[in-house]
Write a protein that holds these residues in place. Structure first.
Motif, PDB file in Angstrom:
ATOM      1  N   GLU A 158      34.668 -17.806 -14.174  1.00  0.00           N
ATOM      2  CA  GLU A 158      33.343 -18.355 -14.607  1.00  0.00           C
ATOM      3  C   GLU A 158      33.511 -19.824 -14.376  1.00  0.00           C
ATOM      4  OE1 GLU A 158      29.319 -18.110 -15.935  1.00  0.00           O
ATOM      5  OE2 GLU A 158      30.874 -16.438 -15.460  1.00  0.00           O
ATOM      6  N   MET A 159      34.498 -20.422 -14.751  1.00  0.00           N
ATOM      7  CA  MET A 159      34.876 -21.912 -14.611  1.00  0.00           C
ATOM      8  C   MET A 159      34.626 -22.158 -13.346  1.00  0.00           C
ATOM      9  SD  MET A 159      35.295 -24.946 -15.638  1.00  0.00           S
ATOM     10  CE  MET A 159      35.852 -24.777 -17.711  1.00  0.00           C
ATOM     11  N   VAL A 160      35.323 -21.399 -12.392  1.00  0.00           N
ATOM     12  CA  VAL A 160      35.555 -21.889 -10.975  1.00  0.00           C
ATOM     13  C   VAL A 160      34.006 -21.696 -10.284  1.00  0.00           C
ATOM     14  CG1 VAL A 160      36.383 -21.058  -8.429  1.00  0.00           C
ATOM     15  CG2 VAL A 160      37.706 -21.155 -10.534  1.00  0.00           C
ATOM     16  N   PHE A 161      33.255 -20.742 -10.653  1.00  0.00           N
ATOM     17  CA  PHE A 161      31.897 -20.714 -10.310  1.00  0.00           C
ATOM     18  C   PHE A 161      31.040 -21.903 -10.531  1.00  0.00           C
ATOM     19  CE2 PHE A 161      27.452 -18.963 -11.155  1.00  0.00           C
ATOM     20  CZ  PHE A 161      26.922 -19.032  -9.724  1.00  0.00           C
ATOM     21  N   TYR A 162      31.471 -22.560 -11.836  1.00  0.00           N
ATOM     22  CA  TYR A 162      30.483 -23.908 -12.062  1.00  0.00           C
ATOM     23  C   TYR A 162      31.041 -24.960 -11.467  1.00  0.00           C
ATOM     24  CZ  TYR A 162      27.753 -22.028 -16.055  1.00  0.00           C
ATOM     25  OH  TYR A 162      26.804 -21.274 -16.840  1.00  0.00           O
ATOM     26  N   LEU A 163      32.677 -25.075 -11.344  1.00  0.00           N
ATOM     27  CA  LEU A 163      33.242 -26.128 -10.762  1.00  0.00           C
ATOM     28  C   LEU A 163      32.692 -26.257  -9.193  1.00  0.00           C
ATOM     29  CD1 LEU A 163      36.916 -25.599 -11.565  1.00  0.00           C
ATOM     30  CD2 LEU A 163      35.050 -27.292 -12.332  1.00  0.00           C
ATOM     31  N   ASP A 164      32.327 -25.000  -8.513  1.00  0.00           N
ATOM     32  CA  ASP A 164      31.985 -24.920  -7.001  1.00  0.00           C
ATOM     33  C   ASP A 164      30.636 -25.300  -6.836  1.00  0.00           C
ATOM     34  OD1 ASP A 164      34.492 -24.228  -6.109  1.00  0.00           O
ATOM     35  OD2 ASP A 164      33.666 -22.147  -6.185  1.00  0.00           O
ATOM     36  N   SER A 165      29.707 -25.151  -8.222  1.00  0.00           N
ATOM     37  CA  SER A 165      28.302 -25.334  -8.041  1.00  0.00           C
ATOM     38  C   SER A 165      27.989 -26.799  -8.536  1.00  0.00           C
ATOM     39  CB  SER A 165      27.504 -24.318  -9.101  1.00  0.00           C
ATOM     40  OG  SER A 165      27.982 -22.925  -8.772  1.00  0.00           O
ATOM     41  N   LEU A 166      28.725 -27.279  -9.372  1.00  0.00           N
ATOM     42  CA  LEU A 166      28.383 -28.394 -10.225  1.00  0.00           C
ATOM     43  C   LEU A 166      28.990 -29.807  -9.993  1.00  0.00           C
ATOM     44  CD1 LEU A 166      27.034 -26.859 -13.573  1.00  0.00           C
ATOM     45  CD2 LEU A 166      25.562 -27.790 -11.530  1.00  0.00           C
ATOM     46  N   GLN A 167      30.401 -29.614  -9.582  1.00  0.00           N
ATOM     47  CA  GLN A 167      31.280 -30.829  -9.434  1.00  0.00           C
ATOM     48  C   GLN A 167      31.055 -31.573  -8.236  1.00  0.00           C
ATOM     49  OE1 GLN A 167      35.592 -30.516  -9.669  1.00  0.00           O
ATOM     50  NE2 GLN A 167      35.788 -32.253 -10.964  1.00  0.00           N
ATOM     51  N   LYS A 168      30.939 -33.063  -8.518  1.00  0.00           N
ATOM     52  CA  LYS A 168      30.677 -33.723  -7.196  1.00  0.00           C
ATOM     53  C   LYS A 168      31.926 -34.427  -6.743  1.00  0.00           C
ATOM     54  CE  LYS A 168      26.666 -32.525  -7.706  1.00  0.00           C
ATOM     55  NZ  LYS A 168      26.045 -31.266  -6.635  1.00  0.00           N
ATOM     56  N   PRO A 169      31.830 -34.977  -5.610  1.00  0.00           N
ATOM     57  CA  PRO A 169      32.894 -35.625  -5.017  1.00  0.00           C
ATOM     58  C   PRO A 169      33.861 -36.606  -5.631  1.00  0.00           C
ATOM     59  CG  PRO A 169      31.431 -35.446  -3.305  1.00  0.00           C
ATOM     60  CD  PRO A 169      30.599 -34.942  -4.561  1.00  0.00           C
ATOM     61  N   ASN A 170      32.994 -37.477  -6.704  1.00  0.00           N
ATOM     62  CA  ASN A 170      33.562 -38.253  -7.332  1.00  0.00           C
ATOM     63  C   ASN A 170      34.517 -37.861  -8.850  1.00  0.00           C
ATOM     64  OD1 ASN A 170      31.507 -37.518  -9.115  1.00  0.00           O
ATOM     65  ND2 ASN A 170      30.655 -39.712  -9.513  1.00  0.00           N
ATOM     66  N   GLY A 171      34.363 -36.335  -8.970  1.00  0.00           N
ATOM     67  CA  GLY A 171      35.031 -35.562 -10.019  1.00  0.00           C
ATOM     68  C   GLY A 171      34.080 -35.439 -10.947  1.00  0.00           C
ATOM     69  N   LEU A 172      32.818 -35.975 -11.194  1.00  0.00           N
ATOM     70  CA  LEU A 172      32.073 -35.644 -12.140  1.00  0.00           C
ATOM     71  C   LEU A 172      31.318 -34.595 -11.890  1.00  0.00           C
ATOM     72  CD1 LEU A 172      31.465 -39.585 -13.217  1.00  0.00           C
ATOM     73  CD2 LEU A 172      33.416 -37.911 -14.111  1.00  0.00           C
ATOM     74  N   PHE A 173      30.330 -34.473 -13.079  1.00  0.00           N
ATOM     75  CA  PHE A 173      29.246 -33.358 -12.893  1.00  0.00           C
ATOM     76  C   PHE A 173      27.897 -33.473 -13.253  1.00  0.00           C
ATOM     77  CE2 PHE A 173      33.452 -31.621 -13.898  1.00  0.00           C
ATOM     78  CZ  PHE A 173      33.671 -30.498 -13.412  1.00  0.00           C
ATOM     79  N   TYR A 174      26.937 -33.343 -12.424  1.00  0.00           N
ATOM     80  CA  TYR A 174      25.551 -33.227 -12.737  1.00  0.00           C
ATOM     81  C   TYR A 174      25.373 -32.264 -14.051  1.00  0.00           C
ATOM     82  CZ  TYR A 174      24.150 -35.403  -8.518  1.00  0.00           C
ATOM     83  OH  TYR A 174      24.300 -36.277  -7.368  1.00  0.00           O
ATOM     84  N   HIS A 175      24.337 -32.484 -14.711  1.00  0.00           N
ATOM     85  CA  HIS A 175      23.888 -31.918 -15.956  1.00  0.00           C
ATOM     86  C   HIS A 175      23.661 -30.146 -15.442  1.00  0.00           C
ATOM     87  CE1 HIS A 175      21.564 -31.405 -20.147  1.00  0.00           C
ATOM     88  NE2 HIS A 175      22.556 -30.363 -19.610  1.00  0.00           N
ATOM     89  N   ALA A 176      23.150 -30.329 -14.316  1.00  0.00           N
ATOM     90  CA  ALA A 176      22.313 -28.935 -13.713  1.00  0.00           C
ATOM     91  C   ALA A 176      22.301 -29.220 -12.272  1.00  0.00           C
ATOM     92  CB  ALA A 176      21.235 -28.502 -14.493  1.00  0.00           C
ATOM     93  N   PRO A 177      21.835 -28.287 -11.624  1.00  0.00           N
ATOM     94  CA  PRO A 177      21.484 -28.214 -10.089  1.00  0.00           C
ATOM     95  C   PRO A 177      20.267 -29.238  -9.986  1.00  0.00           C
ATOM     96  CG  PRO A 177      22.591 -26.306 -10.582  1.00  0.00           C
ATOM     97  CD  PRO A 177      22.181 -26.814 -11.770  1.00  0.00           C
ATOM     98  N   ASN A 178      19.255 -29.182 -10.697  1.00  0.00           N
ATOM     99  CA  ASN A 178      17.975 -29.923 -10.886  1.00  0.00           C
ATOM    100  C   ASN A 178      17.957 -31.082 -11.980  1.00  0.00           C
ATOM    101  OD1 ASN A 178      17.890 -28.140 -12.765  1.00  0.00           O
ATOM    102  ND2 ASN A 178      15.784 -27.711 -12.412  1.00  0.00           N
TER     103      ASN A 178
END
Length: 378
Positions: A204-224
């Motif tokens: 599950e974690m890998v699914f979220y990483l692939d979906s939300l982690q950005k090139p700078n290593g941080l994460f958007y709150h959600a896709p939108n």
């Protein structure tokens, strides 16, 4: 002569500073001044939790059931009791659960959402420390339901779609989820020895990483919601740390998760303020220093250093600086200030900047306990 004496004095001073810096690095996470030790801070915050109303969400009208901020503080208090060897605290935390086994069982949430299902981490920790099978039964029910067939009023077409692909039907692709899911599933593996729980969480974690982690290593709150919200990223940092502590070394997703974790930590290092804090919006210098995300990032760095995932000479001092600044926000009542209020997801930059700053909110109390626990772990 005077010049020579001056240069010699400067050389000695430089040597002393260097020696002091080496000592600070080598003991960055083990030597703290009186009043700043993890034992003292952890006990203050745990005592505050024990004395808090039940259920608690920091609002005038208490919630109908136990919510995730209380769960996270409860879990942190339990792990602190374990690492500090405080049997009295453990008994107090178990006594807090006792009404839920009887007349106040309606306070136990229905595990039909990630924010409710994380509650299972508390009875699973109580079971590990007491071996009382009543706790195990409740905790397993929560962990099992997360990957059970979708049912109840919260089921959506997305729920069914995610479930059909092998993910939990409680998937919603908010970064908050990556603590709520990983905490209970990691706990289930620790309590039962059944690695299927944590293996599913790693996938599950890998699914979220692939979906939300950005090139700078941080994460958007959600896709939108394309913003690097502090506490949201904190949930992800803490969630990866919890997962990596227990995921088996032969799990095929472990290296992917570790790489993502290290990329996030490297990025956070760049955004850490001089005083040790992180901000409400990590990359926005206009936003305010926020304590819950700072606590979560500090926990993640301490855990990484202790487990050898991070360079201790780099991240040890960074985590120390954050801890020493963070605890200055604790008032005489044992409440930490400047905690971002509970936050929904919204595609609006100003929405995140305008969130209220609360004092004593469990979102901020919990990470203090996690940090104290992590500092005490060998």
């Amino acid at each position: 002569m005077k010049t020579s004496s001056f240069l010699q004095g400067m050389a000695v001073a430089a040597m002393l500073l260097f020696a002091g810096d080496v000592r600070a690095q080598s003991g960055a996470l083990s030597k703290f001044p009186k009043g700043a030790t993890p034992q003292e801070i952890g006990q203050r915050i745990a005592n505050r939790f024990v004395a808090s109303p039940h259920p608690n969400f920091g609002r005038p009208r208490p919630p109908r059931v136990i919510t995730y901020p209380e769960t996270c503080a409860w879990y942190g208090s339990l792990t602190f009791a374990k690492e500090s060897g405080n049997k009295t605290l453990l008994q107090q935390l178990a006594a807090r659960f006792e009404p839920l086994l009887g007349s106040r069982d309606t306070l136990i949430p229905v595990p039909d959402h990630v924010d409710y299902t994380v509650f299972g981490s508390v009875p699973l920790e109580l079971y590990q420390q007491t071996k009382d099978s009543r706790y195990l039964a409740i905790g397993k029910r929560f962990a099992d339901k997360q990957w059970g067939p979708p049912e109840g009023k919260r089921v959506t077409d997305d729920s069914r779609r995610f479930y059909a692909k092998g993910y939990t039907w409680q998937t919603r692709l908010w970064i908050d989820d990556m603590f709520m899911i990983t905490a209970v599933q990691s706990q289930a593996t620790r309590a039962t020895g059944d690695r299927s729980y944590i293996d599913k969480a790693a996938n599950e974690m890998v699914f979220y990483l692939d979906s939300l982690q950005k090139p700078n290593g941080l994460f958007y709150h959600a896709p939108n919601a394309p913003f690097f919200w502090g506490r949201g990223n904190g949930w992800m940092a803490a969630g990866m740390s919890e997962l990596l502590r227990s995921v088996p070394k032969d799990n095929p997703n472990r290296s992917r998760i570790l790489k993502a974790y290290q990329a996030m930590m490297a990025s956070l290092l760049k955004y850490q303020a001089e005083d040790g804090m992180w901000r409400q919006l990590i990359d926005d210098p206009r936003s305010w220093p926020e304590t819950s995300c700072t606590g979560m990032f500090t926990y993640a760095m301490i855990t990484g250093v202790k487990n050898g995932w991070l360079d201790k000479k780099v991240y040890g001092p960074a985590a120390r600086k954050a801890w020493l600044k963070l605890i200055t926000y604790i008032n005489e009542d044992g409440d930490i200030s400047d905690v971002c209020e509970g936050t929904n997801m919204k595609n609006d930059h100003q929405y995140y900047l305008d969130r209220k700053r609360l004092t004593g909110d469990m979102h901020g109390q919990a990470p203090l306990l996690w940090c104290a626990t992590a500092l005490l772990r060998k």
